[in-house]
Design an enzyme around this catalytic site. Structure first.
Site, mmCIF file in Angstrom:
data_model
loop_
_atom_site.group_PDB
_atom_site.id
_atom_site.type_symbol
_atom_site.label_atom_id
_atom_site.label_comp_id
_atom_site.label_asym_id
_atom_site.label_seq_id
_atom_site.Cartn_x
_atom_site.Cartn_y
_atom_site.Cartn_z
ATOM 1 C CB SER A 106 -0.956 0.004 1.193
ATOM 2 O OG SER A 106 -2.019 -0.903 0.964
ATOM 3 C CE1 TYR A 127 -5.086 2.621 3.709
ATOM 4 C CE2 TYR A 127 -5.271 0.235 3.781
ATOM 5 C CZ TYR A 127 -4.589 1.362 3.402
ATOM 6 O OH TYR A 127 -3.405 1.254 2.715
ATOM 7 C CE LYS A 137 -0.919 3.952 2.855
ATOM 8 N NZ LYS A 137 -1.028 2.686 3.605
ATOM 9 C CB THR A 138 2.166 0.462 6.877
ATOM 10 O OG1 THR A 138 0.735 0.512 6.752
ATOM 11 C CG2 THR A 138 2.587 1.076 8.198
ATOM 12 N N GLY A 139 2.848 -0.633 4.122
ATOM 13 C CA GLY A 139 2.383 -1.395 2.970
ATOM 14 C C GLY A 139 2.736 -2.857 3.127
#
Length: 391
Positions: A80, A166, A331-333
């Site tokens: 993401s 989300y 931001k994480t992904g």
């Protein structure tokens, strides 16, 4: 569990004169090595930028089968974090006058006119506030025709702009509309316009044959090698593969966009605007924001299961909020076999990129990055568990 390899560090030429590279290395090693051992992470590429100078810390293996070591040029799936590129492309399209954030998706997709989804505007889709779209499409949505049918039949559970939930369908539609506004397939627009404008020569949605040797294998919970599978809106929401070298350049451009051409400089600035407040988090386009000093508890909550998996009340910021001094962006992904985390604080000209070929727990990523930040810029963080009101 066994830590697979010692860390190695490479520093861009000017970095040794500008920062204490040994101290940075020690801070990164302390944060990363035990975490990798605890969560059985095969390989990680970590990059740190301090005042415009980048340092690279490479750990473990990009492929256990081939015994290929990680380097700053290893390609990892960003998950993401890809959404930040969708946001930048949308801001770029807006700056060109091709896309308007207060338009509704039906302006670009006539098939959606009159549907409930068309009550949300483009900005609300890009900030997950369109009315309660779920985290993922149902399993039976496998192509564009089924995607359109899903959106035509969808019913909201909140008015647009009042609830953040989300959602890949929400952000995916935002990216899809952007590509339609630019009159180009989304992957073509990112690979042909966005990446070149940002100087990202080793970032891809579709990894070319010449770059496959740099593409790491991810590892699932049973340590089987895996890579991402295609899906509806995959390119828009989780499809970018990139390296620590490219991603730290991208972070540096987010810290200071003055070296970019004007349309792209405005696009970066656009992604830094805050549009909604959700508790201690401010939602922008792509990035989530916090006012420094920020505690570990607040940062982990903002990246926690409640924020990613549940509806949360959202307050619209009117007018949209330019980032105050000390704002922290992150931001994480993740994909099935990869985990990423990006964090930067423009005021202090510091940023961290963490790319791994395992989807290890998000709280561990945040804690490791927080520990590194605490060594580099203690004024930006506050590890006391206090709540930061971000007002």
């Amino acid at each position: 569990m066994r830590f697979v390899a010692a860390a190695c560090l490479s520093v861009l030429p000017l970095a040794a004169d500008a920062v204490d590279a040994a101290a940075v290395r020690a801070a990164v090693d302390r944060a990363i090595q035990p975490m990798m051992a605890l969560h059985d992470v095969p390989g990680m590429a970590v990059a740190v930028t301090v005042d415009g100078h980048a340092m690279f810390f490479n750990y473990g293996l990009a492929s256990k089968e081939g015994r290929v070591p990680v380097s700053e040029n290893t390609l990892f799936e960003l998950g993401s974090v890809s959404k930040t590129f969708s946001a930048t492309l949308a801001c770029y399209a807006q700056g060109l006058g091709k896309l308007a954030f207060d338009d509704h998706p039906g302006a670009y997709m006539p098939q959606l006119k009159g549907a409930a989804i068309d009550r949300a505007n483009v900005l609300e889709l890009g900030t997950y506030t369109g009315g309660g779209l779920p985290l993922q499409f149902p399993d039976d949505v496998e192509d564009d025709a089924q995607m359109l049918a899903y959106f035509r039949a969808w019913r909201p559970d909140a008015p647009p702009g009042t609830q953040r939930r989300y959602s890949n369908p929400s952000l995916g539609l935002f990216g899809h509309v952007t590509a339609l506004a630019l009159q180009a397939p989304f992957a073509d627009a990112v690979e042909g316009r966005l990446f070149p404008a940002l100087g990202l020569a080793h970032s891809h949605i579709r990894v070319p044959a010449a770059a496959l040797g740099d593409y790491a294998w991810g590892y699932d919970r049973t340590n089987r090698p895996v890579r991402v599978s295609p899906g509806v809106f995959d390119a828009e929401t989780y499809g970018v593969k990139s390296s620590a070298a490219d991603m730290i350049r991208y972070v540096q451009e987010n810290i200071d966009a003055s070296g970019l051409p004007e349309p792209m400089r405005r696009a970066i600035d656009c992604t830094h605007m805050g549009y909604f407040r959700i508790g201690d988090t401010v939602q922008g386009l792509g990035w989530e924001q916090y006012r420094a000093p920020v505690s570990l508890a607040v940062l982990q909550a903002g990246n926690g299961a409640k924020m990613s998996g549940e509806p949360n009340p959202a307050t619209r910021l009117q007018p949209p909020q330019a980032p105050p001094r000390g704002t922290l962006f992150n931001k994480t992904g993740a994909t099935r076999g990869f985990g990423a985390y990006i964090v930067f604080v423009p005021t202090y000209r510091v940023g961290i990129v963490m790319l791994a070929n395992k989807n290890y727990p998000i709280p561990a990523r945040v804690q490791a990055a927080y520990a590194i930040l605490d060594q580099l810029v203690p004024d930006a963080v506050r590890d006391d568990g206090a709540v930061n009101t971000h007002k």
